[in-house]
Design a protein around this motif. Structure first.
Motif, PDB file in Angstrom:
ATOM      1  N   MET A 113     -23.570   6.387   8.555  1.00  0.00           N
ATOM      2  CA  MET A 113     -24.655   6.942   7.748  1.00  0.00           C
ATOM      3  C   MET A 113     -24.136   8.010   6.794  1.00  0.00           C
ATOM      4  SD  MET A 113     -28.030   9.068   9.011  1.00  0.00           S
ATOM      5  CE  MET A 113     -26.994  10.402   9.653  1.00  0.00           C
ATOM      6  N   LEU A 114     -23.290   8.898   7.285  1.00  0.00           N
ATOM      7  CA  LEU A 114     -22.768   9.980   6.447  1.00  0.00           C
ATOM      8  C   LEU A 114     -21.839   9.445   5.357  1.00  0.00           C
ATOM      9  CD1 LEU A 114     -22.063  12.785   9.085  1.00  0.00           C
ATOM     10  CD2 LEU A 114     -24.034  12.532   7.571  1.00  0.00           C
ATOM     11  N   VAL A 115     -21.053   8.424   5.675  1.00  0.00           N
ATOM     12  CA  VAL A 115     -20.168   7.831   4.666  1.00  0.00           C
ATOM     13  C   VAL A 115     -20.992   7.172   3.559  1.00  0.00           C
ATOM     14  CG1 VAL A 115     -18.486   5.994   4.250  1.00  0.00           C
ATOM     15  CG2 VAL A 115     -18.189   7.522   6.200  1.00  0.00           C
ATOM     16  N   VAL A 116     -22.067   6.487   3.941  1.00  0.00           N
ATOM     17  CA  VAL A 116     -22.950   5.870   2.931  1.00  0.00           C
ATOM     18  C   VAL A 116     -23.556   6.946   2.035  1.00  0.00           C
ATOM     19  CG1 VAL A 116     -25.107   4.606   2.609  1.00  0.00           C
ATOM     20  CG2 VAL A 116     -23.461   3.823   4.303  1.00  0.00           C
ATOM     21  N   LEU A 117     -24.020   8.037   2.648  1.00  0.00           N
ATOM     22  CA  LEU A 117     -24.597   9.131   1.867  1.00  0.00           C
ATOM     23  C   LEU A 117     -23.552   9.777   0.953  1.00  0.00           C
ATOM     24  CD1 LEU A 117     -26.903  10.823   4.542  1.00  0.00           C
ATOM     25  CD2 LEU A 117     -27.608   9.487   2.546  1.00  0.00           C
ATOM     26  N   LEU A 118     -22.308   9.862   1.437  1.00  0.00           N
ATOM     27  CA  LEU A 118     -21.237  10.375   0.584  1.00  0.00           C
ATOM     28  C   LEU A 118     -21.046   9.480  -0.635  1.00  0.00           C
ATOM     29  CD1 LEU A 118     -18.815  12.224  -0.056  1.00  0.00           C
ATOM     30  CD2 LEU A 118     -17.420  10.733   1.414  1.00  0.00           C
ATOM     31  N   GLY A 119     -21.075   8.164  -0.410  1.00  0.00           N
ATOM     32  CA  GLY A 119     -20.944   7.228  -1.535  1.00  0.00           C
ATOM     33  C   GLY A 119     -22.053   7.427  -2.556  1.00  0.00           C
ATOM     34  N   ILE A 120     -23.283   7.631  -2.070  1.00  0.00           N
ATOM     35  CA  ILE A 120     -24.410   7.865  -2.981  1.00  0.00           C
ATOM     36  C   ILE A 120     -24.218   9.191  -3.728  1.00  0.00           C
ATOM     37  CG2 ILE A 120     -26.896   8.261  -3.104  1.00  0.00           C
ATOM     38  CD1 ILE A 120     -27.188   6.449  -0.643  1.00  0.00           C
ATOM     39  N   GLU A 121     -23.757  10.200  -2.995  1.00  0.00           N
ATOM     40  CA  GLU A 121     -23.547  11.513  -3.614  1.00  0.00           C
ATOM     41  C   GLU A 121     -22.530  11.433  -4.744  1.00  0.00           C
ATOM     42  OE1 GLU A 121     -21.659  15.746  -2.146  1.00  0.00           O
ATOM     43  OE2 GLU A 121     -23.368  14.952  -1.031  1.00  0.00           O
ATOM     44  N   LEU A 122     -21.430  10.746  -4.509  1.00  0.00           N
ATOM     45  CA  LEU A 122     -20.392  10.625  -5.530  1.00  0.00           C
ATOM     46  C   LEU A 122     -20.856   9.760  -6.699  1.00  0.00           C
ATOM     47  CD1 LEU A 122     -17.249  10.163  -3.237  1.00  0.00           C
ATOM     48  CD2 LEU A 122     -17.992  12.243  -4.414  1.00  0.00           C
ATOM     49  N   ALA A 123     -21.605   8.682  -6.381  1.00  0.00           N
ATOM     50  CA  ALA A 123     -22.058   7.766  -7.436  1.00  0.00           C
ATOM     51  C   ALA A 123     -23.111   8.392  -8.337  1.00  0.00           C
ATOM     52  CB  ALA A 123     -22.606   6.494  -6.803  1.00  0.00           C
ATOM     53  N   THR A 124     -23.851   9.356  -7.827  1.00  0.00           N
ATOM     54  CA  THR A 124     -24.938   9.974  -8.599  1.00  0.00           C
ATOM     55  C   THR A 124     -24.548  11.317  -9.207  1.00  0.00           C
ATOM     56  OG1 THR A 124     -25.809  10.993  -6.581  1.00  0.00           O
ATOM     57  CG2 THR A 124     -26.722   8.851  -7.224  1.00  0.00           C
ATOM     58  N   GLY A 125     -23.267  11.616  -9.194  1.00  0.00           N
ATOM     59  CA  GLY A 125     -22.850  12.915  -9.729  1.00  0.00           C
ATOM     60  C   GLY A 125     -23.401  14.050  -8.900  1.00  0.00           C
ATOM     61  N   HIS A 126     -23.301  13.871  -7.565  1.00  0.00           N
ATOM     62  CA  HIS A 126     -23.791  14.879  -6.612  1.00  0.00           C
ATOM     63  C   HIS A 126     -25.301  15.085  -6.749  1.00  0.00           C
ATOM     64  CE1 HIS A 126     -19.438  15.619  -7.081  1.00  0.00           C
ATOM     65  NE2 HIS A 126     -19.495  15.803  -5.774  1.00  0.00           N
ATOM     66  N   TRP A 127     -25.989  13.933  -6.516  1.00  0.00           N
ATOM     67  CA  TRP A 127     -27.464  13.907  -6.473  1.00  0.00           C
ATOM     68  C   TRP A 127     -28.082  14.310  -7.812  1.00  0.00           C
ATOM     69  CZ3 TRP A 127     -28.275  11.256  -2.266  1.00  0.00           C
ATOM     70  CH2 TRP A 127     -27.385  11.402  -1.187  1.00  0.00           C
ATOM     71  N   PHE A 128     -27.389  13.981  -8.894  1.00  0.00           N
ATOM     72  CA  PHE A 128     -27.845  14.243 -10.259  1.00  0.00           C
ATOM     73  C   PHE A 128     -28.024  15.735 -10.557  1.00  0.00           C
ATOM     74  CE2 PHE A 128     -29.694  10.121  -8.944  1.00  0.00           C
ATOM     75  CZ  PHE A 128     -29.066   9.285  -9.855  1.00  0.00           C
ATOM     76  N   MET A 129     -27.634  16.585  -9.620  1.00  0.00           N
ATOM     77  CA  MET A 129     -27.914  18.018  -9.768  1.00  0.00           C
ATOM     78  C   MET A 129     -26.714  18.888  -9.430  1.00  0.00           C
ATOM     79  SD  MET A 129     -31.661  18.059  -7.951  1.00  0.00           S
ATOM     80  CE  MET A 129     -32.876  16.784  -8.318  1.00  0.00           C
ATOM     81  N   ASN A 130     -25.538  18.284  -9.311  1.00  0.00           N
ATOM     82  CA  ASN A 130     -24.338  19.026  -8.931  1.00  0.00           C
ATOM     83  C   ASN A 130     -24.528  19.771  -7.614  1.00  0.00           C
ATOM     84  OD1 ASN A 130     -22.453  18.575 -11.241  1.00  0.00           O
ATOM     85  ND2 ASN A 130     -24.149  19.482 -12.394  1.00  0.00           N
ATOM     86  N   ALA A 131     -25.160  19.082  -6.674  1.00  0.00           N
ATOM     87  CA  ALA A 131     -25.377  19.645  -5.336  1.00  0.00           C
ATOM     88  C   ALA A 131     -24.361  19.009  -4.380  1.00  0.00           C
ATOM     89  CB  ALA A 131     -26.796  19.370  -4.862  1.00  0.00           C
ATOM     90  N   TYR A 132     -23.514  19.820  -3.807  1.00  0.00           N
ATOM     91  CA  TYR A 132     -22.460  19.337  -2.920  1.00  0.00           C
ATOM     92  C   TYR A 132     -22.929  19.461  -1.466  1.00  0.00           C
ATOM     93  CZ  TYR A 132     -19.232  19.299  -6.873  1.00  0.00           C
ATOM     94  OH  TYR A 132     -18.603  19.020  -8.063  1.00  0.00           O
ATOM     95  N   VAL A 133     -23.121  18.308  -0.808  1.00  0.00           N
ATOM     96  CA  VAL A 133     -23.599  18.294   0.573  1.00  0.00           C
ATOM     97  C   VAL A 133     -22.567  17.649   1.501  1.00  0.00           C
ATOM     98  CG1 VAL A 133     -25.468  17.588   2.121  1.00  0.00           C
ATOM     99  CG2 VAL A 133     -25.980  18.125  -0.266  1.00  0.00           C
ATOM    100  N   LEU A 134     -22.016  16.520   1.083  1.00  0.00           N
ATOM    101  CA  LEU A 134     -21.017  15.806   1.881  1.00  0.00           C
ATOM    102  C   LEU A 134     -19.625  15.851   1.252  1.00  0.00           C
ATOM    103  CD1 LEU A 134     -23.478  12.957   2.591  1.00  0.00           C
ATOM    104  CD2 LEU A 134     -22.344  14.202   4.410  1.00  0.00           C
TER     105      LEU A 134
END
Length: 236
Positions: A113-134
């Motif tokens: 689950m966390l790896v998938v979320l990391l992939g989304i975070e990287l693909a969206t430029g850190h949640w479109f808001m430069n928010a670093y979570v993973l």
């Protein structure tokens, strides 16, 4: 093997807790982290520079978000399921092995689950808001394999610690975990006191692989302690 799998299935009957609570916790951490990132950006006029990225990647909220739940889950997995499992004819050995397998499945689920979320975070430029979570220093700075290994070992560690204290409670009653916690805390304090002059050197030499080995050793010791506690534990 069949009896071990039955114990594992017994733990998986709590599917709502097993599958739904971890993503809810992570989702909450994600939302809070995004809000904090936006606050910081507004306070600095939206400047996204190297200093901001370095500070954002120091966010370790994801590391501290799950251990409390996982330790609780490990405690109740042993304390509540043990009497029922033994009443159905499961041996103590099979119960511990089945619980360990259920813990491994939980660790695998959360790690993926966390790896998938990391992939989304990287693909969206850190949640479109430069928010670093993973994509943070504590779990590998965006390296999926490091995140997976860290999450898997960390979840196993928390569940095993919880299971150990659950077994101590089953064996010795309500005061057992308190006494064990005091003894372990005292032992840790004395150890730190003994190595205090070299703490800086020790911390400087810590690596991901070293932490993984240490966690694996603690998991093995926790399972051994669980076995010893449950060998003579009565069915309450």
């Amino acid at each position: 093997m069949n009896r071990i799998m039955k114990v594992t299935k017994l733990h998986l009957n709590k599917i709502s807790t097993f599958a739904l609570v971890p993503p809810q916790i992570v989702g909450f951490v994600l939302i809070v982290s995004i809000i904090i990132a936006l606050v910081i950006q507004r306070a600095s006029d939206g400047a996204i520079d190297a200093a901001y990225v370095d500070g954002a990647r120091s966010n370790s909220a994801i590391v501290w978000s799950l251990p409390g739940f996982l330790i609780y889950y490990g405690v109740q997995a042993v304390a509540t399921s043990y009497p029922f499992a033994l009443a159905l004819g499961t041996t103590r050995r099979n119960f511990i092995l089945g619980t360990m397998l259920a813990n491994a499945l939980q660790a695998l689920y959360i790690a993926v689950m966390l790896v998938v979320l990391l992939g989304i975070e990287l693909a969206t430029g850190h949640w479109f808001m430069n928010a670093y979570v993973l994509d943070v220093y504590a779990v590998g700075s965006g390296n999926a394999w490091t995140l997976f290994a860290t999450a898997f070992v960390g979840v196993m560690l928390c569940l095993t610690i919880g299971g150990f204290f659950g077994a101590v409670w089953v064996r010795f009653g309500a005061k057992g975990p308190t006494v064990v916690a005091i003894v372990l805390g005292l032992g840790l304090a004395l150890t730190l006191l003994a190595v205090a002059p070299r703490l800086g050197e020790i911390f400087a030499s810590i690596t991901y692989s070293g932490l993984a080995v240490a966690a694996a050793i603690i998991v093995v010791l926790g399972l051994a302690g669980t076995w010893l506690a449950m060998r003579r534990a009565s069915v309450r």
